[in-house]
Structure formats: structure tokens, C-alpha cells
Design a protein around this motif. Structure first.
Motif, short mmCIF file in Angstrom:
data_model
loop_
_atom_site.label_atom_id
_atom_site.label_comp_id
_atom_site.label_asym_id
_atom_site.label_seq_id
_atom_site.Cartn_x
_atom_site.Cartn_y
_atom_site.Cartn_z
N PHE A 1 0.83 -1.19 0.00
CA PHE A 1 0.00 0.00 0.00
C PHE A 1 0.87 1.25 0.00
N ARG A 2 0.26 2.32 -0.47
CA ARG A 2 0.88 3.64 -0.46
C ARG A 2 -0.15 4.61 0.04
N ALA A 3 0.15 5.21 1.19
CA ALA A 3 -0.82 6.07 1.88
C ALA A 3 -2.11 5.27 2.14
N LEU A 4 -3.26 5.75 1.65
CA LEU A 4 -4.53 5.11 1.98
C LEU A 4 -4.96 4.05 0.98
N ASP A 5 -4.24 3.89 -0.12
CA ASP A 5 -4.59 2.89 -1.13
C ASP A 5 -3.65 1.70 -1.04
N GLY A 6 -4.22 0.51 -1.23
CA GLY A 6 -3.38 -0.68 -1.18
C GLY A 6 -4.19 -1.95 -1.20
N GLN A 7 -3.47 -3.06 -1.11
CA GLN A 7 -4.09 -4.39 -1.14
C GLN A 7 -3.48 -5.25 -0.05
N PHE B 1 -11.89 -38.12 14.88
CA PHE B 1 -12.50 -36.83 14.54
C PHE B 1 -11.44 -35.96 13.88
N TYR B 2 -11.86 -35.23 12.83
CA TYR B 2 -10.91 -34.36 12.15
C TYR B 2 -11.59 -33.07 11.72
N GLN B 3 -10.78 -32.03 11.54
CA GLN B 3 -11.21 -30.78 10.95
C GLN B 3 -10.13 -30.31 9.98
N ARG B 4 -10.56 -29.71 8.87
CA ARG B 4 -9.63 -29.11 7.91
C ARG B 4 -10.19 -27.76 7.48
N PHE B 5 -9.35 -26.74 7.52
CA PHE B 5 -9.78 -25.38 7.20
C PHE B 5 -8.86 -24.75 6.17
N SER B 6 -9.45 -23.88 5.32
CA SER B 6 -8.66 -22.99 4.48
C SER B 6 -9.39 -21.65 4.41
N TYR B 7 -8.60 -20.59 4.18
CA TYR B 7 -9.15 -19.24 4.25
C TYR B 7 -8.37 -18.33 3.32
N GLU B 8 -9.09 -17.45 2.63
CA GLU B 8 -8.43 -16.40 1.86
C GLU B 8 -9.27 -15.14 1.91
N ASN B 9 -8.60 -14.01 2.15
CA ASN B 9 -9.26 -12.72 2.19
C ASN B 9 -8.42 -11.73 1.40
N ILE B 10 -9.03 -11.09 0.38
CA ILE B 10 -8.37 -10.05 -0.41
C ILE B 10 -9.09 -8.74 -0.11
N ASN B 11 -8.35 -7.82 0.48
CA ASN B 11 -8.91 -6.56 0.95
C ASN B 11 -8.23 -5.42 0.19
N VAL B 12 -8.99 -4.66 -0.59
CA VAL B 12 -8.41 -3.64 -1.47
C VAL B 12 -9.02 -2.27 -1.14
N TYR B 13 -8.14 -1.27 -0.97
CA TYR B 13 -8.55 0.12 -0.80
C TYR B 13 -8.12 0.91 -2.04
N THR B 14 -9.03 1.71 -2.59
CA THR B 14 -8.71 2.54 -3.75
C THR B 14 -9.32 3.92 -3.58
N LYS B 15 -9.01 4.81 -4.54
CA LYS B 15 -9.55 6.17 -4.58
C LYS B 15 -9.31 6.90 -3.27
N ASN B 16 -8.04 6.84 -2.85
CA ASN B 16 -7.61 7.54 -1.63
C ASN B 16 -8.39 7.07 -0.40
N GLY B 17 -8.62 5.76 -0.36
CA GLY B 17 -9.26 5.16 0.80
C GLY B 17 -10.75 5.32 0.88
N THR B 18 -11.40 5.81 -0.18
CA THR B 18 -12.85 5.98 -0.14
C THR B 18 -13.62 4.80 -0.70
N VAL B 19 -12.92 3.82 -1.25
CA VAL B 19 -13.55 2.60 -1.76
C VAL B 19 -12.82 1.41 -1.18
N GLN B 20 -13.57 0.46 -0.66
CA GLN B 20 -13.01 -0.78 -0.14
C GLN B 20 -13.75 -1.96 -0.75
N VAL B 21 -13.00 -2.96 -1.20
CA VAL B 21 -13.57 -4.18 -1.75
C VAL B 21 -12.97 -5.37 -1.00
#
Length: 588
Positions: free
Chosen positions: A391-397, A423-443
Motif C-alpha cells: 500500500f501507499r498512503a490510503l490505497d493498497g491491497q 475426529f478431524y477438521q480441515r480449514f482454508s481461508y483467503e481474504n483479499i482486501n483492497v482500498y482505492t480512490k484515496n481510501g474511499t472505496v473498499q472491496v
């Protein structure tokens, strides 16, 4: 549940001082119910509902035999003791507990005015039966109900106890909504006990806080180092044990899946805001051994993201929060010594606040005084967690990925023979967090994949169960037109709850599958932290199938109005697909 007032004030001040950072904080706000226009007091109240399948009694059963357990108005109840009433088993259950076909707990309520959404819980003798969120009212009033199958608690329902309900509500000159609620138990019975009745636990032990107290009976976890526990003695003739865990997240961690890592907050001088990244997991330990985990479904409460999205269709799981089972039978050999054993809960990266408790379901061997056992194998490696940020300032991934597994095998010797359980458990996880337009948009694009299974055998397979759940989530949140304390917020939410269950009990096979998907979008104009105008529209597809049949609902709403509704019991392709497919939910 609404954040404390002090946090809301800090956020509002931060917005005024740093308007270019609006998005980085806006999703922390809680918006109460809306009073957008004048209203006609003679209008009927609006019915809110969570899309779910009906709970139907088995064919040939009789009933219902119903009992009103509690009727109460929840006004200013925050930080006060739960409402309690004595519980006596209905006469119909006391006469024939072995013939119970179905038990349903129904919460029905109404409210009028303005109010935040409130989390609440229902306990019987310390055992939690229901966790739910209230709907947010409107001036003309709302009504709603939620039903939960509580048949697995028949051993508890059959003995006297005490009902406790905690709903922490606040009343003042602005927030006027009082929740008037009834709690009812509906029972259905087989004319005669069937030869293969589902075998529910003989004893259910609460792992929760004891009364008296000025809050719910759940444990309160406020940070990542905060661990809550309770010590129990396991009956010496136990031959099977399953933990049922209740989980909910609020205040600073209500939207944990949208949080940036601390480095982003520090780099942009946002120390007053929540961080710790976008990964959370509940770890369950018994005497220091990790016996399982919960990677929770991202419930969005009725005031979350944009409250207009959830009127009258509420978010998946908001009225009936899911629970999570962990089979600890392989560990019984270490627990049958008559001593107290420590059951402990913690949350990775937690911020204030998480509510967690559990019910321990125990199966007892009535033909023997004591069972015995031993743990044969156990594997629970460290969590694999990785965060890549740029990230750079308020925008980044920020890309967060995680995986973990646990497995345990142990045997228990009882009058049923020497039974080995894995007994067993298996987990996987992915999160992609993106800020754009000087931090005014988040996806946010996130997927949680959780699989668990249990296999018990003694020469032949006695029990084989597997549950596979996938939770995809997509959120777009963008702010614009900010002038002083007024701004516009655009939101898109796509969320899914996918589940497949298979079970083989003594060669009797059953299965079920659920595909529950919501696609919602809306915008609102906010002034002084109150919504002054806006629009919300939600479409939902619910398709369920099991060994006995199918059920589907396809429903859409726009600002309190149902715009289409279809339901049926036919196993078919049904109406058009709602939102992205599971495989396409990511990177939308």
C-alpha cells in the motif's frame, strides 16, 4: 450490536478531521432504524424474516403441545440481569419423553420506534438454546419470529430448570424501541416410540457463566490474549462427547473481515481505529490440548453495512446464528478420571468483543458404572497464517491466507464394546482486501472452507458423519460527496452459506445439502450518523435437499417491500441463479 457511544463519537470526530480517510472508518459505524419520512400510524406493522426452510414434524407425529415459557418487554435492559423464569417440563413431555418427535423453540416479537439491532440469547439451566439478533424497528412497527429445532436438548427439556433471556437494550429520547417478546416451546410426539429413534445426548452440561450476573451467560472475550474457561467433571460412564459452540462478534470486531492490518493503521496515523487484520478463528482447548476450532460464518446483523439491505429480508444467520460441533470423544480416555478438566476458548487476533459459550453433549452408558479409554493418535500443528500487503498512503491491497487441521483418534470401552473414534477438521481461508480512490472505496473478497468428520467403529461402522461448509463473501463499500458531517455511501454485499452433510448411523444413510445465497445493493445519505435517505434491494436464493425431499425459496425485497416471492418442495433447477456462483464469488 451497537458499538459503545464513546467509540461512535471518536469515529465521527475522526471523519471530520480527516474526510479523505472516510472509507477506512465508515464501516465501523452502526446505523439505527430509520425514520425517513412521515408515516400513517394506522399502517400495519412490517413482518421481517430470515429466509429459511420450515421446521416440519415427522410424518405420523401428533401435536403440537405448546407451552408459553416467557413473555416480557425489553426496555432499558443493558448491563442488567437477564430475565429469568422457572421452567417446568410440559405435562405432555413429562408423560412421554421417549416418544418426542420434534421440539421447536419459537421467539416472536414486535417493536415500534427507532432502535439499534441488539444481540440476545436464551438459556435453559445455563445451556444456550438460541442466539439471535433483533430486527430494527420502524415508526409503524415491525414483527418477526424465529424458530429453532431444539430436539437434541430433550434430556434437558425433560427436567425442571430456569429460563434466562438477556437482551441488552437502551432507551432514551432518541432510541425509543422496546422489544415485546414471547418465547414458546412446541412439542410433537410419535404415537409410539419408533424402533430407530435418533439418539440424543443423555446429559447436556453448560460451559457458560453462571447466574447471577448483569449480562448474558456467554463468556466475553475482549482481545487476542483474553482466554475464558470453565472446569468440569465428566461422568465416569460417558462413552461419547460432543461440544456445541455458540459464537458472535460485536463492537470493534463486528466487521473483522474488513479490517486492515495494524501496519496500515500505524502508517496512516489511525491508532483509534480497529485493526489486527482480517482473520479470526476460535480455538477450543481441553486441558491445554487443542481439540478443535471454529472459523466462523460472517453473520451481518440487521444494522450492518447498510441497514436498508435487511428490510424485511434479514442477513443469513442473523435471526438464528449457526452453531459449531466438535467431537471430543477421542479425548475421553483422559477425561474419565473423576477430576475437573479445563475447557478453554480464545480468538486469534480478537478485538473487543466476542461472545462465546458451549454446550457439552454427553452420552452415558447406563449398563456400566465406569467406561475407560485412551487417546491413540493426535495431530494439531500450528496455524499457517500469511499476510501479503502492499500500500501507499490510503490505497493498497492486503491478501490474507490461512490453513489448519486437527485430527484425533481414541478408543472407549463400554457395554457397547470397544469403539474407536476418529475426529478431524480441515480449514482454508483467503481474504483479499483492497482500498482505492484515496481510501474511499473498499472491496473485500473472502472464502472460508471448513470440513469436519467423525468415524466410530467396532468391527463395523457404527457412526460416520461429515460436514462440509463453504462461506463466500464479497463486499463493496464506497463513500462520496462528503461535506462536513454528511456523505453518501454505496454498498454491495454478496454472501453465501453452503453446507453438505452425510451421515451413516448403523448402516442407515442420510444426507442434506444447502445452498443459501444473498445478493444485495443499496445507497444511503448519512448526516450526523443518521440515515436521512436511501435505497436497499436484496435477492436471495435458498435451496435445500435431504434424504426425504427438497425445499426452495426465491425472494426479493426493496425498502420494506417484497417484490417477488417463490417457494416450493420440488427438486428442480428452480428460478434463475442469484448473484455470482460460488467459484466466481472471489475477485468479482
Amino acid at each position: 450490536m451497537a458499538s459503545p457511544a464513546s467509540i461512535s463519537c471518536l469515529l465521527a470526530l475522526f471523519l471530520l478531521l480527516r474526510p479523505h480517510a472516510a472509507l477506512a472508518v465508515l464501516h465501523r459505524h452502526r446505523f439505527p432504524s430509520l425514520l425517513l419520512a412521515s408515516f400513517n400510524a394506522s399502517e400495519p406493522p412490517t413482518t421481517f424474516f430470515e429466509v429459511d426452510r420450515p421446521i416440519r414434524p415427522p410424518r405420523g407425529s401428533v401435536g403440537p403441545c405448546s407451552a408459553l415459557l416467557l413473555s416480557h418487554s425489553f426496555g432499558y435492559t443493558y448491563g442488567r440481569p437477564p430475565v429469568t423464569v422457572a421452567y417446568e417440563p410440559p405435562a405432555c413431555l413429562a408423560a412421554a419423553p421417549g416418544s418426542l418427535a420434534l421440539a421447536v423453540l419459537e421467539w416472536s416479537a414486535d417493536c415500534r420506534g427507532r432502535q439499534f439491532d441488539r444481540i440476545f440469547g436464551v438459556w435453559l439451566s445455563g445451556v444456550e438454546l438460541l442466539r439471535s439478533c433483533t430486527a430494527e424497528p420502524r415508526a409503524t412497527g415491525i414483527i418477526w419470529s424465529v424458530s429453532r429445532d431444539v430436539s437434541r436438548y430433550v434430556a434437558l427439556l425433560a427436567v425442571p430448570g430456569e429460563i434466562a433471556v438477556y437482551l441488552g437494550n437502551l432507551i432514551d429520547s432518541t432510541y425509543t424501541g422496546v422489544y415485546h417478546a414471547n418465547l414458546t416451546l412446541h412439542l410433537y410426539f410419535h404415537p409410539a416410540p419408533p424402533p430407530q429413534q435418533p439418539q440424543h445426548a443423555d446429559l447436556i452440561v453448560p460451559i457458560s457463566r453462571s447466574l447471577p450476573l448483569n449480562e448474558g451467560q456467554w463468556f466475553v472475550i475482549q482481545n487476542s490474549s483474553d482466554v475464558r474457561s470453565k472446569k468440569l467433571v465428566i461422568p465416569p460412564n460417558t462413552y461419547r462427547a460432543v461440544l456445541e459452540v455458540f459464537v458472535s462478534f460485536h463492537s470493534n470486531d463486528e466487521d473483522w473481515y474488513m479490517h486492515p492490518p495494524n501496519e496500515y493503521i500505524e502508517a496512516n496515523n489511525m491508532s483509534s481505529l480497529p485493526g489486527n487484520g482480517a482473520f479470526r478463528a476460535i480455538t477450543v482447548k481441553v486441558d491445554g490440548d487443542v481439540v478443535g476450532a471454529i472459523w466462523p460464518f460472517t453473520v451481518i446483523y440487521t444494522g450492518g453495512v447498510n441497514p436498508l439491505l435487511w428490510r424485511p429480508i434479514t442477513g443469513i444467520g442473523s435471526f438464528n446464528l449457526p452453531t459449531y460441533d466438535i467431537d471430543i470423544t477421542p479425548f475421553l480416555g483422559k477425561l474419565l478420571d473423576g477430576k475437573k478438566h479445563d475447557f478453554r476458548f480464545g480468538v486469534t487476533n480478537a478485538l473487543d468483543v466476542w461472545f462465546i459459550d458451549a454446550n457439552l453433549h454427553l452420552w452415558l452408558d447406563h449398563k456400566s458404572v465406569k467406561t475407560s479409554g485412551s487417546l491413540v493418535s493426535y495431530d494439531a500443528p500450528a496455524l499457517a497464517l500469511k499476510v501479503d500487503s502492499e500500500f501507499r498512503a490510503l490505497d493498497g491491497q492486503f491478501v490474507t491466507s490461512a490453513s489448519w487441521h486437527v485430527s484425533a483418534t481414541g478408543w472407549v470401552k463400554s457395554s457397547y464394546g470397544n469403539v474407536t473414534t476418529t475426529f478431524y477438521q480441515r480449514f482454508s481461508y483467503e481474504n483479499i482486501n483492497v482500498y482505492t480512490k484515496n481510501g474511499t472505496v473498499q472491496v473485500v473478497n473472502q472464502t472460508i472452507d471448513a470440513k469436519s468428520g467423525a468415524l466410530s467403529r467396532s468391527g463395523i461402522v457404527l457412526l460416520s458423519e461429515e460436514v462440509h461448509r463453504v462461506f463466500p463473501l464479497y463486499i463493496f463499500s464506497g463513500t462520496s460527496d462528503q461535506v462536513g458531517d454528511e456523505y453518501s455511501l454505496v454498498s454491495v454485499v454478496k454472501i453465501g452459506f453452503y453446507e453438505r452433510r452425510t451421515s451413516d448411523r448403523k448402516l442407515k444413510f442420510s444426507y442434506s445439502s444447502l445452498r443459501n445465497v444473498q445478493s444485495a445493493h443499496g445507497d444511503m445519505r448519512v448526516k450526523k450518523n443518521l440515515v436521512v435517505d436511501g435505497l436497499g434491494e436484496t435477492h436471495q436464493m435458498y435451496k435445500y435437499a435431504d434424504t426425504d425431499g427438497c425445499y426452495s425459496r426465491y425472494v426479493g425485497s426493496r425498502n420494506y417491500t417484497i417484490i417477488f416471492y417463490h417457494s416450493g418442495d420440488v427438486c428442480s433447477k428452480g428460478p434463475p441463479h442469484v448473484g455470482p456462483k460460488l467459484s466466481a464469488m472471489k475477485h468479482t
